[in-house]
Design a protein around this motif. Structure first.
Motif, PDB file in Angstrom:
ATOM      1  N   THR A 151       0.814  -1.222   0.000  1.00 25.02           N
ATOM      2  CA  THR A 151       0.000   0.000   0.000  1.00 25.02           C
ATOM      3  C   THR A 151       0.844   1.268   0.000  1.00 25.02           C
ATOM      4  O   THR A 151       1.791   1.406   0.779  1.00 25.02           O
ATOM      5  N   TYR A 152       0.444   2.186  -0.882  1.00 29.14           N
ATOM      6  CA  TYR A 152       0.965   3.547  -0.886  1.00 29.14           C
ATOM      7  C   TYR A 152      -0.121   4.423  -0.275  1.00 29.14           C
ATOM      8  O   TYR A 152      -1.164   4.633  -0.877  1.00 29.14           O
ATOM      9  N   TYR A 153       0.143   4.901   0.911  1.00 27.36           N
ATOM     10  CA  TYR A 153      -0.836   5.707   1.646  1.00 27.36           C
ATOM     11  C   TYR A 153      -0.610   7.175   1.308  1.00 27.36           C
ATOM     12  O   TYR A 153       0.500   7.704   1.466  1.00 27.36           O
ATOM     13  N   VAL A 154      -1.666   7.849   0.835  1.00 26.14           N
ATOM     14  CA  VAL A 154      -1.557   9.243   0.397  1.00 26.14           C
ATOM     15  C   VAL A 154      -2.559  10.091   1.170  1.00 26.14           C
ATOM     16  O   VAL A 154      -3.746   9.764   1.235  1.00 26.14           O
ATOM     17  N   THR A 155      -2.094  11.167   1.753  1.00 24.64           N
ATOM     18  CA  THR A 155      -2.983  12.132   2.394  1.00 24.64           C
ATOM     19  C   THR A 155      -2.324  13.493   2.304  1.00 24.64           C
ATOM     20  O   THR A 155      -1.246  13.639   1.716  1.00 24.64           O
ATOM     21  N   GLY A 156      -2.975  14.525   2.846  1.00 28.81           N
ATOM     22  CA  GLY A 156      -2.390  15.858   2.736  1.00 28.81           C
ATOM     23  C   GLY A 156      -3.166  16.866   3.545  1.00 28.81           C
ATOM     24  O   GLY A 156      -4.075  16.536   4.306  1.00 28.81           O
ATOM     25  N   MET A 157      -2.810  18.125   3.342  1.00 33.00           N
ATOM     26  CA  MET A 157      -3.384  19.211   4.125  1.00 33.00           C
ATOM     27  C   MET A 157      -4.500  19.945   3.401  1.00 33.00           C
ATOM     28  O   MET A 157      -5.326  20.600   4.026  1.00 33.00           O
ATOM     29  N   SER A 158      -4.566  19.838   2.058  1.00 35.50           N
ATOM     30  CA  SER A 158      -5.500  20.671   1.302  1.00 35.50           C
ATOM     31  C   SER A 158      -6.954  20.335   1.588  1.00 35.50           C
ATOM     32  O   SER A 158      -7.798  21.231   1.623  1.00 35.50           O
ATOM     33  N   PHE A 171       1.478  14.012   1.872  1.00 34.41           N
ATOM     34  CA  PHE A 171       2.385  13.026   2.447  1.00 34.41           C
ATOM     35  C   PHE A 171       2.101  11.665   1.813  1.00 34.41           C
ATOM     36  O   PHE A 171       0.934  11.297   1.627  1.00 34.41           O
ATOM     37  N   VAL A 172       3.149  10.940   1.492  1.00 35.06           N
ATOM     38  CA  VAL A 172       3.014   9.583   0.971  1.00 35.06           C
ATOM     39  C   VAL A 172       3.832   8.658   1.849  1.00 35.06           C
ATOM     40  O   VAL A 172       5.013   8.924   2.117  1.00 35.06           O
ATOM     41  N   ILE A 173       3.195   7.573   2.307  1.00 34.14           N
ATOM     42  CA  ILE A 173       3.931   6.504   2.992  1.00 34.14           C
ATOM     43  C   ILE A 173       4.014   5.341   2.024  1.00 34.14           C
ATOM     44  O   ILE A 173       2.992   4.754   1.638  1.00 34.14           O
TER      45      ILE A 173
END
Length: 463
Positions: free
Chosen positions: A292-299, A310-312
């Motif tokens: 898994t490539y976990y993607v999230t952010g502030m927008s 951010f990507v893990i």
């Protein structure tokens, strides 16, 4: 129109859907990209059928479907035209009446703290250090703060597999370029984030839409697809999904993770809204960390202008390879934005902002529930949009309703924008965020409800 037919020939050859379902999508995508403009005359059915080498009846059915979605008008003796839209609402950064852009609310009482903090942060930084090239993926300090922030949703992640990126959108571009090989498909929900459709079209890739049930993405259908033609990647937006607001249950997440592990299918977990729930569900990145490539952010949780994501990645090696792909497309994240984000996390301001936004989301969702009481819609107190079914009894299609609402200076998004399988639900997404107070938002929602109760479009001239 020669450029248009050449483009359509290519898209039709790549599509797995029936031609009559693909034609409306081509029209809608070309209007969105500017290739077609409102009031452009479309080629005559006979001429276009010959140019595309398809059956006349099939093309006529495609035009009929486009009319049904409110995309084109047809007049006897004069042909078919891209539907002329009513005067558009200028995008006022998502005001209370502009409910097409999915932006978080802007709760009162915290703006002054944000301004003071921003001035202090920028004033104390070495300006030249923020104007230089940076190592891709963020500084050691920025990664440490990002890792601290992400313990809320992915508690056990490896900090050396984390990247600070310019935006979720650019991260998705790099991930698809990195993970999807020629000829492979991108497996996703039949109703999905419109940005994914835009990216896929621009990259010349193909979507493999999955049916959905009351919970969301159908895991059994995912397994059938893996058995018949293994997809290059599974893209999913599992928490407060855009547009339906659904959150996959623990059981469904475990089922999907198990299938991905058995068939070795990488997962892109777009968790743009994952910070909004106070108690987030277990992430797919926790259930299947090696894929898994976990993607999230502030927008999506703070403001559209804070373009930091951010990507893990599954491990440090995969993060390094992804960093190479992102460096080629975006060079680096804005040092000002990434530094500001890190300092807000460290100072606790980001946490306070998030708490204020959660409170405001609950207030606005309560108002929406009151206005649309007794109607069919999906919502969650944790997010700032909801998914309203347009009853067939009203005589509206979702596209017609969205178009007509703009004449009332209200913007919503019809189900066609989210459909990946050519069969859009008759529903609209209505956003409750952005600037403007809750009272103005409630007044706008009441206009939508009144229009459903009194479909005056049946007696209004065609625009």
């Amino acid at each position: 129109m020669s450029n248009l037919t050449g483009h359509w020939l290519k898209r039709l050859a790549e599509s797995d859907k029936p031609v009559y379902q693909t034609i409306p999508e081509l029209i809608e995508d070309d209007v969105a990209s500017g290739r077609l403009r409102p009031r452009d005359r479309l080629p005559a059915l006979r001429d276009l059928a010959d140019a595309l080498n398809i059956n006349y009846t099939t093309l006529a059915r495609g035009y009929a479907e486009a009319r049904k979605r409110g995309l084109i008008d047809s007049r006897a003796g004069s042909g078919s035209y891209v539907r002329g839209r009513p005067p558009t609402i200028p995008l006022r950064a998502g005001t209370a009446l502009e409910m097409t852009m999915n932006m978080p609310p802007e709760p009162p009482g915290i703006a002054e703290r944000m301004a003071a903090s921003s001035a202090e942060i920028i004033g104390s930084a070495d300006p030249y250090s923020l104007l230089r090239y940076q190592d891709f993926g963020g500084s050691q300090y920025e990664r440490a703060m990002a890792s601290q922030w992400l313990r809320h949703t992915v508690p056990q992640h490896r900090s050396d597999a984390l990247l600070v990126c310019p935006s979720i959108h650019s991260a998705l571009v790099a991930l698809l370029l990195r993970l999807v090989k020629p000829g492979e498909t991108i497996c996703t929900d039949s109703v999905a984030y419109p940005g994914l459709k835009v990216i896929v079209n621009q990259l010349g890739m193909r979507l493999a839409p999955l049916p959905r049930d009351d919970e969301g993405l159908d895991a059994n259908a995912f397994e059938v697809l893996c058995k018949t033609r293994k997809p290059g990647v599974l893209y999913t937006n599992p928490t407060l999904q855009n547009p339906t607001t659904r959150t996959l249950s623990q059981n469904r997440r475990e089922h999907i993770a198990d299938i991905a592990l058995r068939y070795n299918v990488p997962i892109i977990e777009d968790d743009a809204y994952g910070m909004l729930p106070e108690k987030p569900p277990v992430a797919l990145a926790t259930l299947a960390p090696e894929l898994t490539y976990y993607v999230t952010g502030m927008s999506k949780c703070f403001g559209a202008g804070l373009r930091i994501a951010f990507v893990i990645a599954p491990n440090a090696r995969h993060a390094e390879r992804l960093a190479g792909a992102m460096r080629a497309t975006t060079v680096m994240a804005s040092p000002y934005m990434s530094h500001l984000t890190a300092r807000w996390i460290e100072s606790g301001l980001a946490r306070d902002m998030l708490l204020a936004i959660r409170t405001e989301c609950a207030v606005r969702q309560h108002l929406a529930e009151r206005v649309f009481f007794g109607r069919q819609f999906e919502a969650s107190k944790d997010c700032f949009h909801f998914w309203l079914t347009v009853p067939g009894s009203t005589g509206w299609s979702a596209s017609e309703l969205a178009s007509h609402l703009r004449t009332k200076q209200i913007g919503v998004v019809s189900g066609a924008a989210f459909s990946t399988d050519g069969d859009p639900p008759n529903a609209v997404r209505i956003c409750l965020g952005g600037p403007g107070d809750a009272l103005a938002m409630e007044e706008s929602l009441q206009i939508v409800a009144d229009m459903l109760d009194h479909p005056d479009h049946l007696h209004s001239p065609m625009l």
